[in-house]
Structure formats: structure tokens, C-alpha cells
Scaffold this active site. Structure first.
Site, PDB file in Angstrom:
ATOM      1  N   ASP A   1      -0.192   5.153   1.024  1.00 39.44           N
ATOM      2  CA  ASP A   1      -0.547   6.044   1.962  1.00 39.44           C
ATOM      3  C   ASP A   1      -0.723   5.502   3.258  1.00 39.44           C
ATOM      4  OD1 ASP A   1      -1.024   7.573  -0.520  1.00 39.44           O
ATOM      5  OD2 ASP A   1      -2.545   8.699   0.380  1.00 39.44           O
TER       6      ASP A   1
ATOM      7  N   ASP B   1       1.021  -1.000  -0.066  1.00 42.46           N
ATOM      8  CA  ASP B   1       0.097   0.035   0.067  1.00 42.46           C
ATOM      9  C   ASP B   1       0.976   1.136   0.003  1.00 42.46           C
ATOM     10  OD1 ASP B   1      -2.316   1.515   0.406  1.00 42.46           O
ATOM     11  OD2 ASP B   1      -1.655   1.854   2.634  1.00 42.46           O
TER      12      ASP B   1
ATOM     13  N   ASP C   1      -1.285  -0.658   6.205  1.00 42.67           N
ATOM     14  CA  ASP C   1      -1.428  -0.169   7.476  1.00 42.67           C
ATOM     15  C   ASP C   1      -2.711   0.185   8.111  1.00 42.67           C
ATOM     16  OD1 ASP C   1      -2.539   3.240   7.075  1.00 42.67           O
ATOM     17  OD2 ASP C   1      -2.085   2.064   5.168  1.00 42.67           O
TER      18      ASP C   1
END
Length: 229
Positions: A16, A14, A175
Site C-alpha cells: 500500500d 511494501d 513509501d
């Protein structure tokens, strides 16, 4: 979750909240849009809470938080926001500590890597180029590559296929609970970056978790099957 000795041929990341701390950049972009509508900017914590489900969802959450009803002209307003997004300075995005060094180490080891993000393609490419990350990824799947976005498994599976890998030999690094659900839906192991933007952590069951990217690099080197191997 697989056995502790599992090895991986494909690593998908991922963006961001995982590789970059993009919240300050998104906060500034949102402030530009909101100022035109005489609204106060989002706080940094609000910005972080709205990230993860793609730019459309971020935009809807932002409108709701500032009592802006866009039912009749959503697409027009969203297009204006996308213009602000594309015009924002990519250097407002910050690499998490040791993230760039970790990716460089993995690339030097011949490990196949891809990106899978809900961020739209244009700002994704701009940020990757500005931060020197583009050469690390053999595939880049963004929020507008496919009709579906995370947590649908399609984007992650597409990224793995672009690397020529199989789900049983892939690890997804993210995240958030969105990323964790994506990995589960795709049948792929998950590594959790705990310093990111997760809102709900209790249900996340990763094979490894880390806050320092140097720790993840060490894990990856132990569990990687080099692309040339």
C-alpha cells in the site's frame, strides 16, 4: 546507507502506497463501516494519513476520527470491519504508474522479489491476484504472518530469509516512515517511493528515492544480482 555501487540479490517491496494506491479502496471500505454507525466517511487525505501501521491501527484511528468508542466491543467491531475489508472490490486498488511494468521487467531479469506488508493476508492475496501481481513474488509476508508487524524488523527479515537472501544483499522498497524504520531496524538498505503515504519525511535516509516506477526499474537493473547469477 551503503556505497553507491552496492548490489542486491533480494528486493522486498511494501504494498500500500508503494506498488498500489490503495487509499480510494480503503476509503470506500471505511465508508461502508461508518455508514452503519451513522458517521460521515473519511476524506481521502484522512485515509492516507491512517495507512501504514496495519489494519488494527487504521481502524482505531478511524474510530477516533469519528468519535466511535469501541473500548468494550473493539474485537466485535474490528471483525465487522475485516468483513467489509475482505468484501471490498480489489479493483478499487490502483497500480501506481509503471509499477506493473517495472515488476515484470525485474522478474524477467531473474531478480528475486518478495512482498512485506502490514495488510492482512486475505485482502493482500485478493489484490495480488486481481491485479496480476502474485507471480512476481517468491515470498509474501503480511500483517498476520508473524506476531510482529512493521516497523518491527521480523517481517522484513522473514521475507528476505524466504528468498534465501542475506540482509547485506537486500533492498527494501517502501513509501513511509514505518517502512524506513523497518529497514533501519533490520539493517537493510531502503528505497523510498516518494509518491506514497509518508507523513514524516525528514528522517528518511534512503539509498535512492523515486516517484516514477520506471526510474526505480532502471536503478534496480543497475544494482541487481540476478537470482540465477
Amino acid at each position: 546507507m551503503r556505497a553507491a555501487g552496492q548490489s542486491y540479490r533480494a528486493f522486498v517491496f511494501d504494498l500500500d502506497g508503494t506498488i498500489i494506491d490503495s487509499a480510494p479502496a480503503l476509503q470506500a471500505i471505511a465508508a461502508t463501516f461508518l455508514a452503519r454507525h451513522d458517521r460521515e466517511p473519511l476524506s481521502l487525505e484522512q485515509t492516507k494519513a491512517f495507512i501504514g501501521d496495519g489494519s488494527r491501527v487504521f481502524f482505531r484511528r478511524m474510530l477516533a476520527a469519528r468519535d466511535l468508542d469501541a473500548a468494550d466491543d473493539f474485537e466485535q467491531r474490528y471483525a465487522a470491519f475485516q468483513g467489509d475489508y475482505a468484501a471490498g472490490s480489489p479493483h478499487d486498488n490502483r497500480l501506481f504508474p509503471n509499477a506493473g511494468e517495472a515488476l515484470a521487467t525485474l522478474a524477467e531479469a531473474g531478480i528475486a522479489m518478495a512482498l512485506c506488508t502490514n495488510k492482512p493476508e486475505r485482502p493482500t492475496r485478493i489484490v495480488l491476484d486481481a491485479l496480476g501481481l502474485a507471480p512476481f513474488f517468491g515470498a509474501v509476508v503480511t500483517g498476520d504472518t508473524l506476531p510482529e508487524t512493521k516497523p518491527h524488523p521480523g517481517p522484513l527479515l522473514h521475507a528476505i530469509a524466504e528468498l534465501g537472501g542475506a540482509t547485506g544483499e537486500a533492498l527494501f522498497v517502501g513509501d513511509s516512515e514505518v517502512d524506513a524504520r523497518t529497514a533501519v531496524a533490520a539493517g537493510v538498505d531502503f528505497a523510498f517511493h516518494e509518491a506514497g503515504y509518508a507523513r514524516e519525511r525528514d528522517g528518511i535516509r534512503p539509498v535512492t528515492r523515486f516517484s516514477d516506477w520506471s526510474d526505480f526499474a532502471a536503478f534496480a537493473r543497475r544494482h541487481a544480482l540476478a537470482a540465477t547469477g
